[in-house]
Design a protein around this motif. Structure first.
Motif, PDB file in Angstrom:
ATOM      1  N   MET A  45       0.845  -1.200   0.000  1.00  0.00           N
ATOM      2  CA  MET A  45       0.000   0.000   0.000  1.00  0.00           C
ATOM      3  C   MET A  45       0.875   1.241   0.000  1.00  0.00           C
ATOM      4  O   MET A  45       1.749   1.403   0.855  1.00  0.00           O
ATOM      5  N   ARG A  46       0.628   2.130  -0.972  1.00  0.00           N
ATOM      6  CA  ARG A  46       1.322   3.416  -0.997  1.00  0.00           C
ATOM      7  C   ARG A  46       0.548   4.426  -0.144  1.00  0.00           C
ATOM      8  O   ARG A  46      -0.610   4.196   0.212  1.00  0.00           O
ATOM      9  N   ARG A  47       1.195   5.534   0.166  1.00  0.00           N
ATOM     10  CA  ARG A  47       0.528   6.560   0.972  1.00  0.00           C
ATOM     11  C   ARG A  47      -0.745   7.045   0.282  1.00  0.00           C
ATOM     12  O   ARG A  47      -1.764   7.282   0.934  1.00  0.00           O
ATOM     13  N   THR A  48      -0.706   7.183  -1.026  1.00  0.00           N
ATOM     14  CA  THR A  48      -1.901   7.639  -1.753  1.00  0.00           C
ATOM     15  C   THR A  48      -3.032   6.620  -1.669  1.00  0.00           C
ATOM     16  O   THR A  48      -4.211   6.996  -1.665  1.00  0.00           O
ATOM     17  N   ASP A  49      -2.681   5.322  -1.608  1.00  0.00           N
ATOM     18  CA  ASP A  49      -3.715   4.286  -1.457  1.00  0.00           C
ATOM     19  C   ASP A  49      -4.434   4.429  -0.114  1.00  0.00           C
ATOM     20  O   ASP A  49      -5.662   4.317  -0.038  1.00  0.00           O
ATOM     21  N   TRP A  50      -3.655   4.664   0.939  1.00  0.00           N
ATOM     22  CA  TRP A  50      -4.257   4.854   2.267  1.00  0.00           C
ATOM     23  C   TRP A  50      -5.147   6.099   2.274  1.00  0.00           C
ATOM     24  O   TRP A  50      -6.235   6.089   2.867  1.00  0.00           O
ATOM     25  N   LEU A  51      -4.696   7.148   1.616  1.00  0.00           N
ATOM     26  CA  LEU A  51      -5.485   8.375   1.602  1.00  0.00           C
ATOM     27  C   LEU A  51      -6.779   8.210   0.812  1.00  0.00           C
ATOM     28  O   LEU A  51      -7.809   8.802   1.164  1.00  0.00           O
ATOM     29  N   ASP A  52      -6.753   7.391  -0.240  1.00  0.00           N
ATOM     30  CA  ASP A  52      -7.983   7.098  -0.979  1.00  0.00           C
ATOM     31  C   ASP A  52      -8.981   6.379  -0.080  1.00  0.00           C
ATOM     32  O   ASP A  52     -10.189   6.685  -0.085  1.00  0.00           O
ATOM     33  N   ILE A  53      -8.497   5.399   0.693  1.00  0.00           N
ATOM     34  CA  ILE A  53      -9.367   4.671   1.626  1.00  0.00           C
ATOM     35  C   ILE A  53      -9.878   5.624   2.699  1.00  0.00           C
ATOM     36  O   ILE A  53     -11.056   5.589   3.076  1.00  0.00           O
ATOM     37  N   ALA A  54      -9.000   6.500   3.185  1.00  0.00           N
ATOM     38  CA  ALA A  54      -9.398   7.468   4.205  1.00  0.00           C
ATOM     39  C   ALA A  54     -10.540   8.351   3.705  1.00  0.00           C
ATOM     40  O   ALA A  54     -11.489   8.639   4.450  1.00  0.00           O
ATOM     41  N   ALA A  55     -10.462   8.778   2.458  1.00  0.00           N
ATOM     42  CA  ALA A  55     -11.509   9.641   1.901  1.00  0.00           C
ATOM     43  C   ALA A  55     -12.846   8.906   1.831  1.00  0.00           C
ATOM     44  O   ALA A  55     -13.900   9.478   2.153  1.00  0.00           O
ATOM     45  N   ARG A  56     -12.820   7.638   1.425  1.00  0.00           N
ATOM     46  CA  ARG A  56     -14.066   6.864   1.341  1.00  0.00           C
ATOM     47  C   ARG A  56     -14.674   6.650   2.728  1.00  0.00           C
ATOM     48  O   ARG A  56     -15.898   6.739   2.899  1.00  0.00           O
ATOM     49  N   LEU A  57     -13.831   6.353   3.707  1.00  0.00           N
ATOM     50  CA  LEU A  57     -14.331   6.142   5.065  1.00  0.00           C
ATOM     51  C   LEU A  57     -14.893   7.432   5.653  1.00  0.00           C
ATOM     52  O   LEU A  57     -15.898   7.413   6.362  1.00  0.00           O
ATOM     53  N   THR A  58     -14.252   8.541   5.349  1.00  0.00           N
ATOM     54  CA  THR A  58     -14.759   9.833   5.806  1.00  0.00           C
ATOM     55  C   THR A  58     -16.132  10.105   5.206  1.00  0.00           C
ATOM     56  O   THR A  58     -17.058  10.560   5.899  1.00  0.00           O
ATOM     57  N   ASP A  59     -16.284   9.813   3.923  1.00  0.00           N
ATOM     58  CA  ASP A  59     -17.579   9.979   3.270  1.00  0.00           C
ATOM     59  C   ASP A  59     -18.638   9.070   3.897  1.00  0.00           C
ATOM     60  O   ASP A  59     -19.834   9.394   3.865  1.00  0.00           O
ATOM     61  N   ALA A  60     -18.199   7.948   4.453  1.00  0.00           N
ATOM     62  CA  ALA A  60     -19.127   7.011   5.097  1.00  0.00           C
ATOM     63  C   ALA A  60     -19.422   7.401   6.542  1.00  0.00           C
ATOM     64  O   ALA A  60     -20.127   6.676   7.250  1.00  0.00           O
ATOM     65  N   GLY A  61     -18.866   8.519   6.984  1.00  0.00           N
ATOM     66  CA  GLY A  61     -19.173   9.014   8.326  1.00  0.00           C
ATOM     67  C   GLY A  61     -18.223   8.582   9.418  1.00  0.00           C
ATOM     68  O   GLY A  61     -18.511   8.787  10.605  1.00  0.00           O
ATOM     69  N   LYS A  62     -17.084   7.995   9.042  1.00  0.00           N
ATOM     70  CA  LYS A  62     -16.101   7.554  10.033  1.00  0.00           C
ATOM     71  C   LYS A  62     -15.060   8.650  10.268  1.00  0.00           C
ATOM     72  O   LYS A  62     -14.693   9.381   9.339  1.00  0.00           O
ATOM     73  N   ALA A  63     -14.581   8.735  11.498  1.00  0.00           N
ATOM     74  CA  ALA A  63     -13.444   9.599  11.791  1.00  0.00           C
ATOM     75  C   ALA A  63     -12.176   8.802  11.519  1.00  0.00           C
ATOM     76  O   ALA A  63     -11.986   7.712  12.060  1.00  0.00           O
ATOM     77  N   VAL A  64     -11.313   9.311  10.670  1.00  0.00           N
ATOM     78  CA  VAL A  64     -10.119   8.585  10.246  1.00  0.00           C
ATOM     79  C   VAL A  64      -8.886   9.130  10.962  1.00  0.00           C
ATOM     80  O   VAL A  64      -8.721  10.342  11.109  1.00  0.00           O
ATOM     81  N   VAL A  65      -8.028   8.206  11.411  1.00  0.00           N
ATOM     82  CA  VAL A  65      -6.755   8.558  12.038  1.00  0.00           C
ATOM     83  C   VAL A  65      -5.655   7.805  11.295  1.00  0.00           C
ATOM     84  O   VAL A  65      -5.803   6.603  11.008  1.00  0.00           O
ATOM     85  N   LEU A  66      -4.575   8.484  10.964  1.00  0.00           N
ATOM     86  CA  LEU A  66      -3.434   7.852  10.301  1.00  0.00           C
ATOM     87  C   LEU A  66      -2.425   7.404  11.357  1.00  0.00           C
ATOM     88  O   LEU A  66      -1.958   8.211  12.161  1.00  0.00           O
ATOM     89  N   SER A  67      -2.095   6.111  11.369  1.00  0.00           N
ATOM     90  CA  SER A  67      -1.178   5.558  12.367  1.00  0.00           C
ATOM     91  C   SER A  67       0.245   5.517  11.835  1.00  0.00           C
ATOM     92  O   SER A  67       0.479   5.321  10.633  1.00  0.00           O
ATOM     93  N   THR A  68       1.209   5.655  12.731  1.00  0.00           N
ATOM     94  CA  THR A  68       2.617   5.663  12.344  1.00  0.00           C
ATOM     95  C   THR A  68       3.322   4.389  12.824  1.00  0.00           C
ATOM     96  O   THR A  68       2.813   3.653  13.666  1.00  0.00           O
TER      97      THR A  68
END
Length: 292
Positions: A45-68
């Motif tokens: 998974m590239r960083r852009t792949d994670w951000l694409d998933i983050a955008a979809r989850l946000t649209d679904a009403g989830k609060a997204v957190v990026l883990s390190t």
């Protein structure tokens, strides 16, 4: 109390990851953590792949957190860490102090379970640096968490690791590579063949640990489903479910039902479980709740 879906600890194929989060869009979880926390060599998974998933989850009403990462080891790891911490859209879970340093004073962040926070002084320091949520180390008993709850800084949320194989430690060596008698640099990301980790047994055939690349986990999963009432009474804000390739939805539904005054047993997920740390006992023990 809210339910969160923690970061995936294992190395899954890109297809499995994307399908998992497509399903998660419809699950009754409030917060979803995304990103690689174990090994920087897992690059499916590239960083852009994670951000694409983050955008979809946000649209679904989830609060997204990026883990390190919990154990960054190279300059390239630090460069990726800087990009994550500099993002302008999502909260970040800091899993080591280099991430805390990058986030300090910049934006509110989550102090993850791999930050060694065992007392009120450390919790106050993290709050001063910008933490607005903390996840206690998995070995902290409920009695200690209660004491910290009573002195935690104002507006600090507490999130407890409530279900899944406990992340116990990390090593610069790779346990999976060593088990296969190859060097870490020649691992060829072979942990992708262990989508729920690899069991490590004692000579008495008792499952003692789960090895997952450079991470060592508990042999059996922790399950605090029966502790939800006491967690609520303690003022715990969030219960974290750690993803598994199978039965995660069933586990989430069970926790969601419990929060709504019902009880259902997770279908297709009934292995031995533990909750010893929560009760101040050896972690691998299971202590029945009085009245069960």
């Amino acid at each position: 109390m809210k339910i969160s879906l923690g970061p995936i600890h294992y190395y899954w194929s890109k297809e499995n990851i994307e399908q998992f989060y497509r399903s998660a869009e419809h699950w009754p979880v409030d917060i979803v953590y995304l990103g690689e926390t174990v090994c920087a060599k897992r690059r499916v998974m590239r960083r852009t792949d994670w951000l694409d998933i983050a955008a979809r989850l946000t649209d679904a009403g989830k609060a997204v957190v990026l883990s390190t990462l919990a154990l960054p080891e190279a300059n390239s790891d630090l460069l990726q860490l800087e990009k994550i911490c500099a993002n302008a859209h999502y909260m970040v879970e800091a899993n080591d102090m280099s991430a805390v340093h990058l986030l300090a004073g910049r934006a509110p962040f989550v102090a993850g379970p791999h930050i060694n926070c065992y007392n009120s002084e450390t919790l106050s320091l993290l709050a001063d640096l910008g933490a607005t949520r903390w996840v206690p180390p998995v070995e902290l008993p409920a009695t200690t968490i209660v004491m910290l709850q009573n002195t935690r800084p104002e507006a600090m949320e507490t999130e407890v690791f409530a279900h899944g194989h406990l992340p116990l430690s990390f090593s610069a060596r790779c346990f999976t590579a060593r088990a296969d008698n190859v060097g870490k640099d020649e691992c060829e990301q072979r942990c992708i063949g262990d989508p729920e980790g690899r069991a490590l047994f004692t000579q008495e055939h008792e499952r003692l640990f789960t090895i997952n690349g450079i991470q060592l986990q508990s042999g059996i999963p922790c399950n605090l489903l029966n502790e939800m009432a006491s967690m609520s009474a303690m003022g715990i804000d969030i219960a974290r479910i750690s993803p598994q390739l199978t039965a995660t939805e069933s586990v989430i539904q069970a926790f969601h039902a419990t929060l709504n005054g019902k009880y259902i047993s997770p279908e297709g997920y009934d292995p031995p479980v533990c909750n010893g740390y929560w009760h101040g006992e050896p972690g691998m023990k299971f202590m029945s709740v009085q009245g069960d």
